[in-house]
Design a protein around this motif. Structure first.
Motif, PDB file in Angstrom:
ATOM      1  N   GLU A 110       0.807  -1.219   0.000  1.00 22.46           N
ATOM      2  CA  GLU A 110       0.000   0.000   0.000  1.00 22.46           C
ATOM      3  C   GLU A 110       0.845   1.276   0.000  1.00 22.46           C
ATOM      4  OE1 GLU A 110      -3.885  -1.299   2.563  1.00 22.46           O
ATOM      5  OE2 GLU A 110      -2.004  -1.154   3.710  1.00 22.46           O
ATOM      6  N   ARG A 111       2.169   1.144   0.030  1.00 21.45           N
ATOM      7  CA  ARG A 111       3.021   2.321   0.188  1.00 21.45           C
ATOM      8  C   ARG A 111       3.508   2.914  -1.133  1.00 21.45           C
ATOM      9  NH1 ARG A 111       6.517   1.732   5.727  1.00 21.45           N
ATOM     10  NH2 ARG A 111       4.875   0.743   6.972  1.00 21.45           N
ATOM     11  N   GLY A 112       3.310   2.222  -2.228  1.00 18.82           N
ATOM     12  CA  GLY A 112       3.740   2.746  -3.521  1.00 18.82           C
ATOM     13  C   GLY A 112       5.236   2.641  -3.750  1.00 18.82           C
ATOM     14  N   CYS A 113       5.888   1.704  -3.050  1.00 16.26           N
ATOM     15  CA  CYS A 113       7.339   1.513  -3.192  1.00 16.26           C
ATOM     16  C   CYS A 113       7.622   0.269  -4.024  1.00 16.26           C
ATOM     17  CB  CYS A 113       8.003   1.348  -1.829  1.00 16.26           C
ATOM     18  SG  CYS A 113       7.819   2.752  -0.718  1.00 16.26           S
ATOM     19  N   ALA A 114       8.681   0.317  -4.781  1.00 11.24           N
ATOM     20  CA  ALA A 114       9.202  -0.869  -5.468  1.00 11.24           C
ATOM     21  C   ALA A 114      10.631  -1.076  -5.007  1.00 11.24           C
ATOM     22  CB  ALA A 114       9.151  -0.696  -6.978  1.00 11.24           C
ATOM     23  N   MET A 115      10.976  -2.306  -4.665  1.00 12.58           N
ATOM     24  CA  MET A 115      12.270  -2.576  -4.047  1.00 12.58           C
ATOM     25  C   MET A 115      13.088  -3.524  -4.916  1.00 12.58           C
ATOM     26  SD  MET A 115      12.847  -3.293  -0.028  1.00 12.58           S
ATOM     27  CE  MET A 115      14.455  -3.183   0.736  1.00 12.58           C
ATOM     28  N   VAL A 116      14.384  -3.212  -5.054  1.00 17.39           N
ATOM     29  CA  VAL A 116      15.328  -4.067  -5.772  1.00 17.39           C
ATOM     30  C   VAL A 116      16.317  -4.599  -4.748  1.00 17.39           C
ATOM     31  CG1 VAL A 116      17.049  -4.203  -7.595  1.00 17.39           C
ATOM     32  CG2 VAL A 116      15.074  -2.685  -7.860  1.00 17.39           C
ATOM     33  N   PHE A 117      16.429  -5.933  -4.665  1.00 20.04           N
ATOM     34  CA  PHE A 117      17.238  -6.575  -3.636  1.00 20.04           C
ATOM     35  C   PHE A 117      18.597  -6.993  -4.168  1.00 20.04           C
ATOM     36  CE2 PHE A 117      12.829  -7.277  -2.412  1.00 20.04           C
ATOM     37  CZ  PHE A 117      12.828  -6.973  -1.055  1.00 20.04           C
ATOM     38  N   GLN A 118      19.472  -7.340  -3.231  1.00 20.01           N
ATOM     39  CA  GLN A 118      20.810  -7.813  -3.555  1.00 20.01           C
ATOM     40  C   GLN A 118      20.776  -9.136  -4.306  1.00 20.01           C
ATOM     41  OE1 GLN A 118      23.345  -7.979  -0.116  1.00 20.01           O
ATOM     42  NE2 GLN A 118      24.744  -9.443  -1.028  1.00 20.01           N
ATOM     43  N   ASN A 119      19.824 -10.019  -3.954  1.00 20.66           N
ATOM     44  CA  ASN A 119      19.839 -11.379  -4.497  1.00 20.66           C
ATOM     45  C   ASN A 119      18.882 -11.581  -5.675  1.00 20.66           C
ATOM     46  OD1 ASN A 119      17.382 -11.255  -3.242  1.00 20.66           O
ATOM     47  ND2 ASN A 119      17.696 -13.004  -1.888  1.00 20.66           N
ATOM     48  N   TYR A 120      18.430 -10.482  -6.292  1.00 20.55           N
ATOM     49  CA  TYR A 120      17.574 -10.493  -7.486  1.00 20.55           C
ATOM     50  C   TYR A 120      16.159 -10.986  -7.196  1.00 20.55           C
ATOM     51  CZ  TYR A 120      22.348 -10.899  -9.377  1.00 20.55           C
ATOM     52  OH  TYR A 120      23.690 -10.772  -9.614  1.00 20.55           O
ATOM     53  N   ALA A 121      16.005 -12.110  -6.459  1.00 24.70           N
ATOM     54  CA  ALA A 121      14.705 -12.678  -6.094  1.00 24.70           C
ATOM     55  C   ALA A 121      13.830 -12.923  -7.324  1.00 24.70           C
ATOM     56  CB  ALA A 121      13.993 -11.751  -5.097  1.00 24.70           C
ATOM     57  N   LEU A 122      14.413 -13.542  -8.357  1.00 24.45           N
ATOM     58  CA  LEU A 122      13.651 -13.871  -9.571  1.00 24.45           C
ATOM     59  C   LEU A 122      13.090 -15.280  -9.471  1.00 24.45           C
ATOM     60  CD1 LEU A 122      16.138 -12.486 -12.262  1.00 24.45           C
ATOM     61  CD2 LEU A 122      14.224 -11.294 -11.166  1.00 24.45           C
ATOM     62  N   TYR A 123      11.968 -15.493 -10.163  1.00 24.29           N
ATOM     63  CA  TYR A 123      11.382 -16.835 -10.226  1.00 24.29           C
ATOM     64  C   TYR A 123      12.124 -17.634 -11.297  1.00 24.29           C
ATOM     65  CZ  TYR A 123       7.555 -14.750  -7.583  1.00 24.29           C
ATOM     66  OH  TYR A 123       6.801 -14.109  -6.628  1.00 24.29           O
ATOM     67  N   PRO A 124      12.846 -18.701 -10.909  1.00 29.55           N
ATOM     68  CA  PRO A 124      13.704 -19.408 -11.888  1.00 29.55           C
ATOM     69  C   PRO A 124      12.929 -20.126 -12.983  1.00 29.55           C
ATOM     70  CG  PRO A 124      13.633 -20.588  -9.789  1.00 29.55           C
ATOM     71  CD  PRO A 124      12.952 -19.278  -9.558  1.00 29.55           C
ATOM     72  N   HIS A 125      11.664 -20.485 -12.715  1.00 31.85           N
ATOM     73  CA  HIS A 125      10.889 -21.239 -13.700  1.00 31.85           C
ATOM     74  C   HIS A 125      10.154 -20.339 -14.684  1.00 31.85           C
ATOM     75  CE1 HIS A 125       8.101 -20.178 -10.492  1.00 31.85           C
ATOM     76  NE2 HIS A 125       7.104 -20.360 -11.348  1.00 31.85           N
ATOM     77  N   MET A 126      10.198 -19.020 -14.453  1.00 28.56           N
ATOM     78  CA  MET A 126       9.517 -18.076 -15.332  1.00 28.56           C
ATOM     79  C   MET A 126      10.503 -17.431 -16.298  1.00 28.56           C
ATOM     80  SD  MET A 126       6.945 -15.940 -12.875  1.00 28.56           S
ATOM     81  CE  MET A 126       5.654 -16.719 -11.898  1.00 28.56           C
ATOM     82  N   SER A 127       9.989 -17.027 -17.452  1.00 35.37           N
ATOM     83  CA  SER A 127      10.808 -16.292 -18.408  1.00 35.37           C
ATOM     84  C   SER A 127      11.053 -14.874 -17.901  1.00 35.37           C
ATOM     85  CB  SER A 127      10.107 -16.234 -19.768  1.00 35.37           C
ATOM     86  OG  SER A 127       8.939 -15.419 -19.664  1.00 35.37           O
ATOM     87  N   VAL A 128      11.943 -14.173 -18.594  1.00 34.13           N
ATOM     88  CA  VAL A 128      12.200 -12.770 -18.248  1.00 34.13           C
ATOM     89  C   VAL A 128      10.910 -11.968 -18.328  1.00 34.13           C
ATOM     90  CG1 VAL A 128      13.347 -10.653 -19.053  1.00 34.13           C
ATOM     91  CG2 VAL A 128      14.634 -12.798 -18.904  1.00 34.13           C
ATOM     92  N   ALA A 129      10.150 -12.140 -19.387  1.00 34.39           N
ATOM     93  CA  ALA A 129       8.894 -11.397 -19.545  1.00 34.39           C
ATOM     94  C   ALA A 129       7.919 -11.714 -18.411  1.00 34.39           C
ATOM     95  CB  ALA A 129       8.260 -11.723 -20.896  1.00 34.39           C
ATOM     96  N   GLU A 158      19.701 -18.511 -17.638  1.00 36.57           N
ATOM     97  CA  GLU A 158      20.389 -18.326 -18.914  1.00 36.57           C
ATOM     98  C   GLU A 158      20.977 -16.919 -19.055  1.00 36.57           C
ATOM     99  OE1 GLU A 158      18.092 -20.559 -22.245  1.00 36.57           O
ATOM    100  OE2 GLU A 158      16.572 -19.796 -20.865  1.00 36.57           O
ATOM    101  N   LEU A 159      20.902 -16.118 -18.005  1.00 35.16           N
ATOM    102  CA  LEU A 159      21.346 -14.729 -18.055  1.00 35.16           C
ATOM    103  C   LEU A 159      22.603 -14.521 -17.222  1.00 35.16           C
ATOM    104  CD1 LEU A 159      17.909 -12.941 -17.475  1.00 35.16           C
ATOM    105  CD2 LEU A 159      18.970 -13.500 -19.672  1.00 35.16           C
ATOM    106  N   SER A 160      23.345 -13.476 -17.542  1.00 38.29           N
ATOM    107  CA  SER A 160      24.484 -13.075 -16.722  1.00 38.29           C
ATOM    108  C   SER A 160      23.983 -12.368 -15.465  1.00 38.29           C
ATOM    109  CB  SER A 160      25.390 -12.121 -17.514  1.00 38.29           C
ATOM    110  OG  SER A 160      24.725 -10.875 -17.719  1.00 38.29           O
ATOM    111  N   GLY A 161      24.914 -12.125 -14.529  1.00 42.06           N
ATOM    112  CA  GLY A 161      24.526 -11.431 -13.303  1.00 42.06           C
ATOM    113  C   GLY A 161      23.972 -10.044 -13.566  1.00 42.06           C
TER     114      GLY A 161
END
Length: 371
Positions: free
Chosen positions: A74-93, A133-136
């Motif tokens: 509810e705060r309107g913030c978007a956060m980028v973390f040190q460890n990326y926190a991406l879903y490995p089974h999902m595509s970039v899109a 499949e991506l670089s850091g």
């Protein structure tokens, strides 16, 4: 755009205080970096802004809204973390557009927004790839794109480049600064890397053991440090800090009987224990017969290519000088160094805070801040 106002913000874990009362306003559209060593409370402060940590005391307002009781979403913030926190089974899109999908945005609109954001960070050729499949650097851009696609009021970055190699960190700094210029969104970036902080920030918040030591532009923090901690923490190599006291004869006494001639120091400082500081690039190597030269002995040198650092012992006090000479210097060799009184910084040994010397010093530091 949205300002962030922190008023008397404190955090305790059980009875242990970790943030001791922060009062600062981050202006709308500003890029502010919270800088400090590990364990100083900088990430905790960021997480309190995001709503991932409860506030023990004080208030945080984003825009005109006090957000103490609001959930993170509810705060309107978007956060980028040190460890990326991406879903490995999902595509970039799919990773970029996941929050839009959860919010119920129609597929065609969602895909258009994902493509637009992906192009802005150079990811459009990789939309069908998985994170593995991506670089850091590419994975970090996916994390940033996922934050951008939500069009937040505030961007929060928690040491996002810590897992990248040195060359890639430089490239990512340029990308983040470019994105901020393009989007103009209020941004708060946490790091322990002073080079990262100095190159990114509109303003710095320097933290030490849960306390804000100084808030200011990078040039202000570098050229007019507010405390011994800031003077020692900012700069590579760090500021020379020599502990001693001023005598009535205009000499600063230090180390094992060393004396530096500083004739115009205020009488109020006589006999007061202080540390004087000077940046290594302002320490000059001079001939032995130079008036008021400081006699020293070389400990060792570090070659930097365009210059070298001379680490020297002056009567038991360490002095570092940036030198552009090409003659051979070895351990134990005698040298002579000179400093200008207007370039000095003085800090109380009792409080650790800065003591202003006078008009000449203010003029010298102002000229460097405004250069």
């Amino acid at each position: 755009m949205t300002a962030i106002t922190l008023s008397g913000v404190k955090k305790r874990y059980l009875k242990n205080p970790v943030v001791h009362g922060v009062d600062v306003t981050i202006e709308s559209g500003e890029f502010v970096v919270i800088l400090g060593p590990s364990g100083c409370g900088k990430s905790t402060l960021l997480r309190m802004i995001a709503g991932l940590e409860d506030i023990t005391e004080g208030t945080i307002a984003i825009g005109d809204t006090v957000v103490n009781k609001l959930e993170p979403r509810e705060r309107g913030c978007a956060m980028v973390f040190q460890n990326y926190a991406l879903y490995p089974h999902m595509s970039v899109a799919q990773n970029i557009g996941y929050a839009l999908k959860v919010s119920g945005m129609p597929r065609a609109e969602r895909e258009a927004k994902v493509l637009k954001v992906a192009k802005s960070v150079g990811l459009d050729p990789y939309l069908t790839r998985k994170p593995g499949e991506l670089s850091g650097g590419q994975r970090q851009r996916v994390a940033m794109a996922r934050a951008m696609v939500r069009e937040p009021k505030v961007f929060l970055f928690d040491e996002p480049f810590s897992n990248l190699d040195a060359k890639l960190r430089v490239a990512m700094r340029a990308e983040v600064r470019g994105l901020h210029r393009g989007l103009g969104v209020t941004s708060v970036f946490v790091t322990h890397d002073q080079t990262e902080a100095m190159t990114l920030a509109d303003r710095l918040i320097i933290m030490n053991q849960g306390v804000v030591e100084q808030v200011g532009k990078p040039s202000e923090v570098y050229h007019r440090p507010a405390s011994l901690f800031v003077a020692d923490f900012i700069g590579s190599p760090a500021m020379n800090l020599v502990r001693g006291f001023f005598g009535e004869d205009g000499h600063f006494r230090h180390g094992k009987g060393g004396m530096i001639h500083l004739p115009t120091v205020a009488p109020s400082l006589v006999s007061q224990e202080v540390s004087i500081g000077i940046r290594p690039e302002l320490v000059r190597r001079v001939p032995a017969n130079t008036k008021d030269a400081i006699a020293a002995v070389v400990d060792y040198t570090e070659e930097l290519g365009a210059a070298r650092l001379i680490y020297a012992d002056a009567d038991g006090s360490r002095l570092i000088a940036v030198d552009h000479g090409t003659d051979a210097l070895g351990t134990g060799m005698p040298i002579h160094l000179a400093i200008d009184e207007a370039d000095l910084h003085v800090f109380s040994q009792d409080t650790g805070r800065r003591i202003e010397l006078g008009a000449a010093q203010r003029a010298a530091t102002n000229s460097r801040i405004n250069a």
